[in-house]
Structures are given as C-alpha cells and as structure tokens.
Design an enzyme around this catalytic site. Sequence first.
Site, PDB file in Angstrom:
ATOM      1  N   GLU A 118      -4.087  52.710  63.550  1.00 32.73           N
ATOM      2  CA  GLU A 118      -4.289  51.496  63.308  1.00 32.73           C
ATOM      3  C   GLU A 118      -5.470  50.713  61.710  1.00 32.73           C
ATOM      4  O   GLU A 118      -4.654  50.427  61.140  1.00 32.73           O
ATOM      5  CB  GLU A 118      -4.743  50.827  64.711  1.00 32.73           C
ATOM      6  CG  GLU A 118      -3.853  50.918  65.992  1.00 32.73           C
ATOM      7  CD  GLU A 118      -4.588  50.727  67.389  1.00 32.73           C
ATOM      8  OE1 GLU A 118      -4.105  49.551  67.968  1.00 32.73           O
ATOM      9  OE2 GLU A 118      -5.424  50.797  67.354  1.00 32.73           O
ATOM     10  N   GLU A 140      -3.265  56.050  72.806  1.00 27.61           N
ATOM     11  CA  GLU A 140      -4.112  54.919  74.150  1.00 27.61           C
ATOM     12  C   GLU A 140      -3.581  55.234  75.605  1.00 27.61           C
ATOM     13  O   GLU A 140      -4.596  55.212  76.056  1.00 27.61           O
ATOM     14  CB  GLU A 140      -4.308  53.724  73.169  1.00 27.61           C
ATOM     15  CG  GLU A 140      -4.796  53.715  72.340  1.00 27.61           C
ATOM     16  CD  GLU A 140      -4.250  54.077  71.241  1.00 27.61           C
ATOM     17  OE1 GLU A 140      -4.926  53.842  70.526  1.00 27.61           O
ATOM     18  OE2 GLU A 140      -3.429  55.082  70.863  1.00 27.61           O
TER      19      GLU A 140
END
Length: 719
Positions: A118, A140
């Site tokens: 990210e 995740e």
Amino acid sequence: MKLKTLRYDLADGIATLTFDEENSPVNTMCLQWQDDLQTVTDQAVKDKDAIRGIVLASAKKTFFAGADLKGVMRMTLADAPRVFAEIERIKKAFRTLETLGKPVVSCLNGSALGGGWELALVGHHRIAVNDPKIQFGLPEVTIGLLPGGGGVTKMTRLLGLMGAQPYVLESKLFNPAEAQQMGVVHELVESADQLLPRAKAWIESVQGDAEAATHPWDRKDYKMPGGTPSNPKIAGGLVVAPAMLKTKTRGLYPAPHATLAAMVEGAQVDFDTAMRIESRYLASLMTSPVAKNMINTFFFNLNAIKSGQSRPRDVPKYKPQKVGVLGAGMMGAGIAYAQASRGIATVLKDVSLEKAEQGKAYSQKITQSRVDKGRLNPHDQTALLGRITPTATAADLKGCDLIIEAVFENRDLKAQVTKEAEAMLAEGGFFASNTSTLPISGLAQASAKPEKFVGIHFFSPVDKMKLVEIIRGQQTDDETVARAFDYVLALGKLPIVVNDSRGFYTSRTFGTYVMEGAAMLGEGIPAAVIENAAVQAGLPVGPLAVLDETALSLSVHVLDQTRADFRAEGKTYDATPGELLVERMVKELKRNGRAAGGGFYDYPKGEKKHLWPELKALFEKPGVQWNVQDIQDRLLYRQSVETARCLAEGVLTSVHDANIGSIFGIGFPGWTGGAMQFIYGQGIEQFAQRCAELAAKYGDGFRLTDEVKAAIRKFEPQY
C-alpha cells in the site's frame, strides 16, 4: 532530518524518504512510524516549491513489511474508533504526498506485502529489482484483515472489480516481473543500486508533465477497468458473489465478506469516500476476535515454526542427498514424490519390484496432469522421475542419509524392516518411522542406534498436506531431531516437534474428534445432523466421513493393538463409547470404510456418496434431545481439551506446535486460530466453565484437571 523510523533528505530538488526503523530488521507501521510519517509529510508540504520529485526508499533488505501486528493483538472492540482514526491519519499522509503535484517514485528493493504494498502504491511510478524471490501483494485476508491502507480502493481502481479480486480478495502474491505485466510496476532494474539513478532520471523526464504526478483515478478521464457495479456484466457476477463466498467461508470468516463489500461499495463512490469505507471495515476487523486468532497463528505461530523455534539449537543445518523409503503404498509413494520434487534422490523399496514400480507410477500420475496443463516442463518431469529408484532389494538402500519406513501399522513388521534396512545407512545417517500411532520409543527397540531413530509422521495425501509431525523418542538425540526438522523444511513442509506417547499429538487429538462424532451417533443423534453441524463449525469434513476415509477397520486395529499393549503392562484399556460403536460397525455390521466399499456412507459407482440408510434404524432414537451448539462445542472443545492435556503431559512443548499442528494436520477450523488459540480466544475462565458444563452432560473427555488448567495458563501468549 533523521527520525526513529525514517530519514528525510532534500537535495537537488529530490526529496528522499528512506524508511529505516531503529532496532528492527524490517520497517513496520508502528505508532512511532505514524508520527514520523506525519512529520516528514508536513515538511514536504513546506518544501513544496523546492521539490521537483519525491522518492520512497528503504534501508532494509525488504522495502516495507506492513502493519504492527503485535499492536493488533492488544486491541479490543472498544479501540475501534481510535483504530479508525489511526488508519485515516496514515492515509491522509499518503494522500498528501501523492496529490502534492510532484512526481513520486517508489523504489522497491525487496518484498512489499500488506501495508508495504500500500505504501508502494503511493508512488505514481514504481521501479522494482527484477528478482523472482521478491514478493508483492496484499495477504491481509489470510490473517483475518483487509488491505485498509488504500489497497482495496487503489487495486480495484487499477485493475477493475473482477481483475483485482484474485489479488485483494484471494491474497494472490506476485513477483516484480508479474507486477510489470499487470501494470502495477512500471520499470524493472537488475540491482538495488540502480533504483535511485533510475528514479531520478524518470523524475527529470516528466518535469512539467502534470499527468505524471497524478494517479489514474485522479484524472478527469478516469474510467474503472471493466466497468462499475452498475455495468450489467459486472452486476450479474456481483449478484452471486456473496453467496459463493458464503459457501466457502460458512460465514465464519468476516474478512473476505468485508473485503468484497469494500470493493463493491467503494467502486460506486468517489475516491476519498471509498477510502473511508475501507477504513471503517478494517477498523471493525482489527478489533475482532477472529482476526486476533488468525494473526496469532497464521503470522506469529507460522513464523515461529519457519524460523526453527522448535528445532534443537547448535546443530548444523542439514539436507539429506539420498533417502530410502520402505513401502511403496499410498504413503510411501507420496513421500517419494515429495522428495523427488525437491531434488532429493530417492530409493523406493517394496517386497516386489512390481509394487515398487507402482509406487513410482504415482509420481508419474501427479506430474503428468501438471505437464498436460502446462505447469511443468516435460524435461523437468523426466528429471523428477529419474530421482526415484524403485527396488525390491535392500542392498540398493546402501549409502542413504535417511531411511523412512512407511509400512503397515504392525509393530512386528516395522521391527523386521528396520533391522533389514538400518544397516544400509551411510555413516552418520538416521532412521525414521512414519507411524501415526505406535510409540516411537517402542519401535526404536528394533534399532541398533535408538538415539538415531525418530518419528516422521506424514499426512495423507502427502503431496497436498503441509504438516509433518516429528516425534522424539525417549532416546532420540538432538542432532537427529534437528536433522529431521531440516529435512521436513527441505520438502517445503511445516514441521512440528512433539514428544513420544501413544498417538503422539495429532493422531491422539484427531481420534477424540472422530470418536466424539461416533459417540453422538450412538446416543441417537441423526448422522446427518452430526455431519452438517461439524462442517458448519468450519471443520473440513464431518467425523463419520473422516472415519470412512481413514478406514474404520484401521481404528479397530489400533484399538486392538492398544488393548494388547495395556494387557502386556498388566492393565485394562477402557474403550470409549465412540470406539465401541466403530468396533461394532466393523466386527458385527461388516462396514470397514470407503476402501472396503462402505462404512457410515455408501459409495455408489459414478454417484455422490450418501449416508448408509441403515444408520437410521440401527442408531437413531426419535426422542433424543440435541442442539447444534452442543454438537459443535463437543467436537471443538473435545479436541482443545486433549491438546491442553498434551501440553500438561509434555507431549507438546509449545503453543505454536499445537495450533499449527491442529489446523494443518487435523483440520481444526482456521477461524479459531487452532486448538490452543481457541481456548485463549474464548478466555481461559469462560472455556473452563463451558468444559465443566460439557463434562457434567457428556463425560470425562471434557474434564479439566488442575494440572491441565495450570498448563493452559502457563502457555498463554503475551503480546
């Protein structure tokens, strides 16, 4: 400007943010980093007029590791508003940098996973070292979270709703070359020292080009690849997606559902609103018990095993070059394939060359399907098969560094093959038994060197099952355990180390699961209710179906052997109600399991299996009282109690071995984090209270002694 987690340098118009967390091998999004990021972002805003471009770089071997997961483990539901504010603060800093009107380059010198990827996506231009070992992506969901640092929103806008799903929803990772093909990395270099010069060259080349300093989704002409949810083609797929997801997760894993919702909802609104939606979903997941269970096991426990915490220290690393396998049945053939696929020369021995050849043919069958699908080069297939030497002659085992026996679960047979083959070991070699139930210390009596005798328990089918249980006998030395551990890692599998006992850890605990299911059938609960309740609790297969697959006759064989062993010690073995029911199925009703044509299920040719209709008349009691919660608790709690007993008795010596062993070996539901994390996730007192209730209703299998309670408390992880 040097801070505790990063450095900020402005020279010749280039602002370089170098991530370098003090006293840490990796960079993480710890609270200190959040503060430092805010500080340098504010500084970049002040320096805006002097900046021609921004470079994001790392001083570590990897680019960035992501969130501080220990911090997540300490969170409670009450922390959700604070967590939401923290996520939004990080994203505000990201947004400030990427909308400053200056071209931003991410220099990816190593892996960038989760929050690391990210952070990489902040760059308008991403340059990576072209090393296939480097991994990028958003894992995740596999630990109960979602990519809430912009990952959901940005990947969806870059790849489209359908294109992003494998990477966002299914956590598919990718290397730099694949990232370039996908269009999420723009340039590859051959070494890390080329990153900064290339970044500066690109910044120079785009001076005056406003579009170069603008992400695609911020441009006026932006259209989502494939279309938004209002597009009829997309809408059609989205109607069925939640239902398909529910069939996979049984509603027990919140993260995939939250991720899909964040993708779809975010695709219908502007970018900033989509980012807030993503933050809300992440805050709710980060403070949920399922995320904590999964982070504990699939991150911390898994890393503990891979880093060798269960391996005896001070023993040099080891990889056998030549390994013998005794017995070319399903298990031996699977072990031979696992070894050959990892470059280990294998001698596969059976009583006849024909049987040994049949064992080798298993590897031919597995690899051929991969060749047919283009996943394996025919040359590599030939090389793999060339590493397996089938034989019926013990002399061909000469020079093996390790010999593993995988013959039938009969003590006399195992003793015979041990004595025959052990003499063929190379100098300093060791011997292993693949037994699933027989105590290793007893089997080692047939060995001339019991200190070099160890249990290496594979699970079937070997090519699919990741776990291997290493069993230390009473005389097994540290070097042998360490070498067995290294051998299992060399196969790309997960080793857990346990001490010797009947059934060790996995078979013993697995036995409680299937026998509790059989006991319930004996109590009159309908078989279909038991099977469905198990699957709805997240267990992969119902206990009766599992008994059929592993063979009811094998369970009865183990029971007979256990009774004989007890008699030899002057004791009497009291069989459980479940064991007695299985014994009746085999000895009275002649239902031996799937391989023998039928057990609890019938297996009509070319049709789906179904429960044996006679079970209803034989076992069901129309007036019996039952509820699904009790059935599910009996199946889960019984295994957790047995796991805690193994810890108390010293069969297990760590929680990470317990959790990983229960999930990867016996199918304990992943949402619980494993058999011990299930206890800690409930809370020790609440677990003990429920055990007392179950013991009062269903017997001593659920009873917690003071010693077991003490072990549970002693091993509770602290974060």
